[in-house]
Write a protein that holds these residues in place. Structure first.
Motif, PDB file in Angstrom:
ATOM      1  N   UNK A 159      38.429  49.063  34.653  1.00 47.13           N
ATOM      2  CA  UNK A 159      39.531  49.993  34.358  1.00 47.13           C
ATOM      3  C   UNK A 159      39.144  51.396  34.803  1.00 47.13           C
ATOM      4  N   UNK A 160      40.087  52.111  35.367  1.00 52.95           N
ATOM      5  CA  UNK A 160      39.765  53.390  36.013  1.00 52.95           C
ATOM      6  C   UNK A 160      39.043  54.344  35.068  1.00 52.95           C
ATOM      7  N   UNK A 169      46.896  51.497  41.625  1.00 48.52           N
ATOM      8  CA  UNK A 169      45.926  50.599  42.253  1.00 48.52           C
ATOM      9  C   UNK A 169      45.254  49.688  41.235  1.00 48.52           C
ATOM     10  N   UNK A 170      44.905  50.215  40.079  1.00 53.35           N
ATOM     11  CA  UNK A 170      44.230  49.406  39.058  1.00 53.35           C
ATOM     12  C   UNK A 170      45.130  48.263  38.592  1.00 53.35           C
ATOM     13  N   UNK A 171      46.417  48.530  38.390  1.00 55.65           N
ATOM     14  CA  UNK A 171      47.331  47.472  37.969  1.00 55.65           C
ATOM     15  C   UNK A 171      47.519  46.434  39.067  1.00 55.65           C
ATOM     16  N   UNK A 172      47.597  46.877  40.325  1.00 56.36           N
ATOM     17  CA  UNK A 172      47.725  45.923  41.431  1.00 56.36           C
ATOM     18  C   UNK A 172      46.502  45.006  41.478  1.00 56.36           C
ATOM     19  N   UNK A 173      45.338  45.564  41.233  1.00 56.87           N
ATOM     20  CA  UNK A 173      44.126  44.753  41.239  1.00 56.87           C
ATOM     21  C   UNK A 173      44.154  43.722  40.115  1.00 56.87           C
ATOM     22  N   UNK A 232      46.588  42.480  38.502  1.00 55.69           N
ATOM     23  CA  UNK A 232      47.646  41.475  38.617  1.00 55.69           C
ATOM     24  C   UNK A 232      47.138  40.225  39.331  1.00 55.69           C
ATOM     25  N   UNK A 233      46.279  40.404  40.325  1.00 58.03           N
ATOM     26  CA  UNK A 233      45.666  39.266  41.044  1.00 58.03           C
ATOM     27  C   UNK A 233      44.375  39.767  41.683  1.00 58.03           C
ATOM     28  N   UNK A 234      43.272  39.795  40.926  1.00 56.26           N
ATOM     29  CA  UNK A 234      42.026  40.384  41.429  1.00 56.26           C
ATOM     30  C   UNK A 234      41.528  39.760  42.734  1.00 56.26           C
ATOM     31  N   UNK A 235      41.574  38.437  42.826  1.00 56.81           N
ATOM     32  CA  UNK A 235      41.036  37.772  44.009  1.00 56.81           C
ATOM     33  C   UNK A 235      41.864  38.091  45.254  1.00 56.81           C
ATOM     34  N   UNK A 236      43.181  38.098  45.117  1.00 55.09           N
ATOM     35  CA  UNK A 236      44.049  38.437  46.246  1.00 55.09           C
ATOM     36  C   UNK A 236      43.807  39.873  46.694  1.00 55.09           C
ATOM     37  N   UNK A 237      43.666  40.789  45.746  1.00 52.29           N
ATOM     38  CA  UNK A 237      43.435  42.202  46.088  1.00 52.29           C
ATOM     39  C   UNK A 237      42.119  42.358  46.851  1.00 52.29           C
ATOM     40  N   UNK A 238      41.095  41.663  46.419  1.00 54.65           N
ATOM     41  CA  UNK A 238      39.787  41.773  47.073  1.00 54.65           C
ATOM     42  C   UNK A 238      39.820  41.204  48.488  1.00 54.65           C
ATOM     43  N   UNK A 260      26.276  59.390  47.678  1.00 54.81           N
ATOM     44  CA  UNK A 260      26.412  57.945  47.839  1.00 54.81           C
ATOM     45  C   UNK A 260      27.899  57.588  47.927  1.00 54.81           C
ATOM     46  N   UNK A 261      28.225  56.670  48.825  1.00 56.83           N
ATOM     47  CA  UNK A 261      29.625  56.262  48.965  1.00 56.83           C
ATOM     48  C   UNK A 261      30.012  55.396  47.768  1.00 56.83           C
ATOM     49  N   UNK A 262      30.976  55.878  46.987  1.00 56.58           N
ATOM     50  CA  UNK A 262      31.424  55.148  45.798  1.00 56.58           C
ATOM     51  C   UNK A 262      32.949  55.133  45.776  1.00 56.58           C
ATOM     52  N   UNK A 263      33.460  54.103  45.138  1.00 52.14           N
ATOM     53  CA  UNK A 263      34.915  53.969  45.013  1.00 52.14           C
ATOM     54  C   UNK A 263      35.235  53.289  43.691  1.00 52.14           C
ATOM     55  N   UNK A 264      36.342  53.677  43.081  1.00 47.23           N
ATOM     56  CA  UNK A 264      36.795  53.032  41.851  1.00 47.23           C
ATOM     57  C   UNK A 264      38.298  52.780  41.956  1.00 47.23           C
ATOM     58  N   UNK A 265      38.829  51.983  41.058  1.00 48.48           N
ATOM     59  CA  UNK A 265      40.253  51.671  41.038  1.00 48.48           C
ATOM     60  C   UNK A 265      41.010  52.848  40.429  1.00 48.48           C
TER      61      UNK A 265
END
Length: 542
Positions: free
Chosen positions: A429-430, A462-466, A468-474, A443-448
Motif C-alpha cells: 500500500x502506498x 495505480x495502487x488500486x489498479x495493482x 485489482x489484479x496484481x499478477x496482470x499488472x506485473x 538508488x532507483x526506487x519505485x512504489x505504487x
C-alpha cells in the motif's frame, strides 16, 4: 477513599482565592501609612530552592525524552516521513519524492524547513550520514517536547499546590500516546507540543505565567504548521476575548498583528519554495472541503472519537480524567469546553484518526493530576497501575508493533554500494515505508502511487489498479525478465498471489512487522532479489 470530595475541593480553592484577595486588600489599606518602597526580595534560600527545582525538572525531562526518542523504533503513519523529512531531504539534496499534496500546494514548507536547516548544516560539514539524518530531527522533537514538559509542570505549580502539580506532571509523563507520538516527525506532534507551551501562557484563572503575546504567537505557529490547530484554540480565543477588560486593545495590539504576521511569514516562505505566490492555508481548505479529499483515506461513524478515539489515546488515564472533571469542572471549565468542542467538531468530519485529537492530552492531564492528588488510600496503587499499563503499551508500540517498515529500509540501504545495478519496487500500500530520507543515496526506487481523484472521471489510482489484479499488472508493466526490478519489497499476504511472478526471484529477507496484520498489510515483510540469470537460462546451462 478520597481525601477531598468535589465540594471540599471547590471550597478549598475558593477559600485560597478569598485569602489572596483579602491579603491584597489589607495591603492596599495599609499602603497610605507606609512609605512607597519596593517589596523585600525573597530569601536567598527560596531562590536557590526554586532554581534547583527547575534544574531537576529540566534535567529529568530532557533525559526522559531522549530515552523516549531512542525507544520508539516503529512506524505510525506515512506523514511522519513523507510530509516532513522526505520533503527536507528533497529540499537539500535535490532528490527524493514529493507527494501530490506538494504538487497541489496544500502543504506548507515552514515545518520541513526546520529539518532542511539541520540537513544543510550536516551537508556543509560533510557529516550527512543517514543515521544523523534519521535521528537528529527526532532528537529536536524530543528536546522541544522536554521544554514543553517543564513548562507544563510549572504552570500547574502556579495554579495548584505542589502535590497536584507533581501528580499532573506524573500523569503527563507516563501517557503512552504522548510517548508514542511526541518524538515523531509529524505535524500533529508539533501541534501537541505547541499546545502544551501555549497553555502555560494562556490566561487561566489565577495563572501567574500568562502572556497574551506569547500564547497567541504559539497558536499562530501551530496554525502555520497545521491549519486545523485553530479548531482546538477557537473556544480558548473566544474565552480570552470575553474575559479581557480592554477588548479593543487586545484585538488591535495582539490578535491582528500576530495573526497577520503569521500569515505573511508563512506565505513568503511557501512562495519562495513553490516559486510562485501561493496561500497554502486557503488551498488546504479548498481541497479538503470542496473535493472532500480526506474521505479518500477512510471514513468512520460520527461516534468513533467517543467510543474508540478518545478512550484509546487516554488509555488507563480515562477514569482519572472523569474523576478529575467531577472535582475541578468549575475551576477549569474552559479546558473542558475546549476538549468537548474539539471532539465534537472532529466527530462531524468523516475522516478520523487518533492523532487529530492528540493536542488535547495536555488539557486532560490537568484533570488527571487533580484526581490522583485527591486520593488517599488508593493513590500508590493508582500510580503503579498508571505507570505499569502505560509502560507496557508504550514499549510494545514503540519497539515491536509496526517496526518492519523501518527495519526493511536498513536492508534497502545495503544496496547503496552500487546504485547503478539495483532498483527496488515496493509492492505495498502506498507510502508504507520511509523513502530517500532513510536511504540517502540515489538508488532507483519505485512504489505504487495513490493520489486522490481531484475531479477526473473514471479515475483509478495505480495502487488500486495493482491490487485489482496484481499478477496482470506485473506482467503488463514488466513484459520481459530483464525489465523487471532487481528487488521487490512486499507484505507476506501478497506472496501467494504473485508466486508465478516470483519464480525468477529468491527471498533474501524475512522481516517481522506486526502481530496484528489486516487487509493488505501483513505481519511480515519479504525482500525478493532477482536471479542474475532467468530461470529458463539456468535450466539450459544445467
Amino acid at each position: 477513599m478520597l481525601r477531598l470530595g468535589q465540594g471540599a475541593y471547590i471550597r478549598e480553592v475558593d477559600q485560597r482565592e478569598r485569602q489572596s484577595v483579602s491579603s491584597l486588600a489589607e495591603f492596599h489599606l495599609d499602603a497610605g501609612s507606609l512609605p512607597s518602597v519596593a517589596p523585600p526580595p525573597p530569601p536567598c534560600g527560596e531562590n536557590r530552592g526554586r532554581r534547583c527545582e527547575v534544574l531537576r525538572v529540566a534535567v529529568f525531562s530532557v533525559i526522559f525524552r531522549v530515552v523516549n526518542c531512542f525507544l520508539v523504533q516503529s512506524s505510525f503513519i506515512p506523514d511522519e516521513y513523507w510530509q516532513s523529512v522526505e520533503v527536507a531531504h528533497h529540499m537539500v539534496f535535490n532528490y527524493g519524492h514529493l507527494t501530490w499534496e506538494w504538487k497541489e500546494g496544500i502543504r506548507g514548507f515552514t515545518y520541513p524547513l526546520s529539518f532542511a536547516v539541520i540537513y544543510k548544516i550536516l551537508h556543509w560539514i560533510h557529516c550527512d550520514s543517514v543515521y544523523l539524518l534519521i535521528w537528529l530531527p527526532r532528537l529536536l522533537h524530543a528536546l522541544v517536547a522536554a521544554f514543553a514538559d517543564v513548562k507544563f509542570f510549572f504552570l500547574i505549580r502556579t495554579l495548584e499546590d505542589r502535590d497536584i502539580a507533581k501528580w499532573a506532571f506524573f500523569c503527563h509523563m507516563c501517557s503512552w500516546f504522548t510517548w508514542f507520538c511526541c518524538t515523531r516527525t509529524i505535524s500533529n506532534s508539533v501541534e501537541a507540543t505547541i499546545a502544551c507551551l501555549a497553555l502555560s501562557y494562556f490566561p487561566l484563572p489565577t495563572s501567574k505565567t500568562h502572556s497574551s503575546k506569547k500564547y497567541l504567537s504559539l497558536v499562530a505557529l501551530a496554525f502555520i504548521v497545521r491549519p486545523t490547530a485553530l479548531i482546538v484554540w477557537l473556544p480558548l480565543l473566544i474565552y480570552h476575548f470575553w474575559q479581557d477588560e480592554n477588548k479593543l486593545r487586545l484585538v488591535v495590539d495582539n490578535y491582528i498583528p500576530i495573526g497577520a504576521s503569521a500569515i505573511v511569514i508563512s506565505t513568503i516562505i511557501d512562495s519562495v519554495f513553490f516559486e510562485k505566490w501561493i496561500f497554502v492555508q486557503f488551498n488546504f481548505l479548498k481541497i479538503n472541503v470542496v473535493h472532500s479529499v480526506a474521505d479518500f483515506y477512510g471514513t468512520h461513524p460520527w461516534h468513533w472519537y467517543l467510543i474508540q478515539g478518545f478512550p484509546v489515546i487516554m488509555g488507563s488515564h480515562l477514569p482519572f480524567f472523569f474523576h478529575g472533571c467531577s472535582l475541578a469542572f468549575r475551576r477549569y471549565r474552559i479546558l473542558l469546553v475546549a476538549i468537548a468542542w474539539t471532539i465534537g467538531i472532529y466527530s462531524l468530519l468523516p475522516h478520523k484518526e487518533f492523532r487529530f485529537i492528540y493536542p488535547l492530552l495536555p488539557f486532560c492531564m490537568v484533570f488527571c493530576g487533580v484526581s490522583v492528588a485527591n486520593m488517599r488510600v488508593w493513590r500508590r496503587a493508582a500510580a503503579c497501575g498508571l505507570l505499569a499499563t502505560n509502560l507496557l503499551i508504550a514499549l510494545y508500540t514503540g519497539l515491536i508493533h509496526q517496526r518492519g517498515a523501518l527495519d526493511v529500509m536498513g536492508h534497502v540501504r545495503a544496496l547503496c554500494h552500487n546504485v547503478s545495478e539495483f532498483d527496488v519496487l515496493f509492492l505495498m500500500p502506498c507510502h508504507s515505508t520511509p523513502y530517500y530520507s532513510h536511504v540517502h543515496c540515489p538508488l532507483k526506487m519505485r512504489f505504487l502511487e495513490c493520489p486522490p481523484n481531484l475531479g477526473q472521471p473514471g479515475y483509478v489510482d495505480e495502487a488500486d489498479r495493482f491490487y485489482n489484479d496484481p499478477l496482470l499488472w506485473l506482467r503488463t508493466s514488466f513484459p520481459n525478465v530483464q525489465s523487471r526490478p532487481t528487488h521487490l519489497v512486499l507484505f507476506d499476504v501478497l506472496e501467494k498471489e504473485i508466486s508465478a511472478f516470483l519464480q525468477d526471484y529468491i527471498k533474501t529477507a524475512d522481516i517481522f512487522h506486526t502481530h496484528f496484520h489486516q487487509g493488505k498489510v501483513g505481519g511480515r515483510i519479504f525482500i525478493y532479489e532477482r536471479h542474475q540469470q532467468p530461470r529458463e537460462q539456468l535450466g539450459d546451462n544445467v
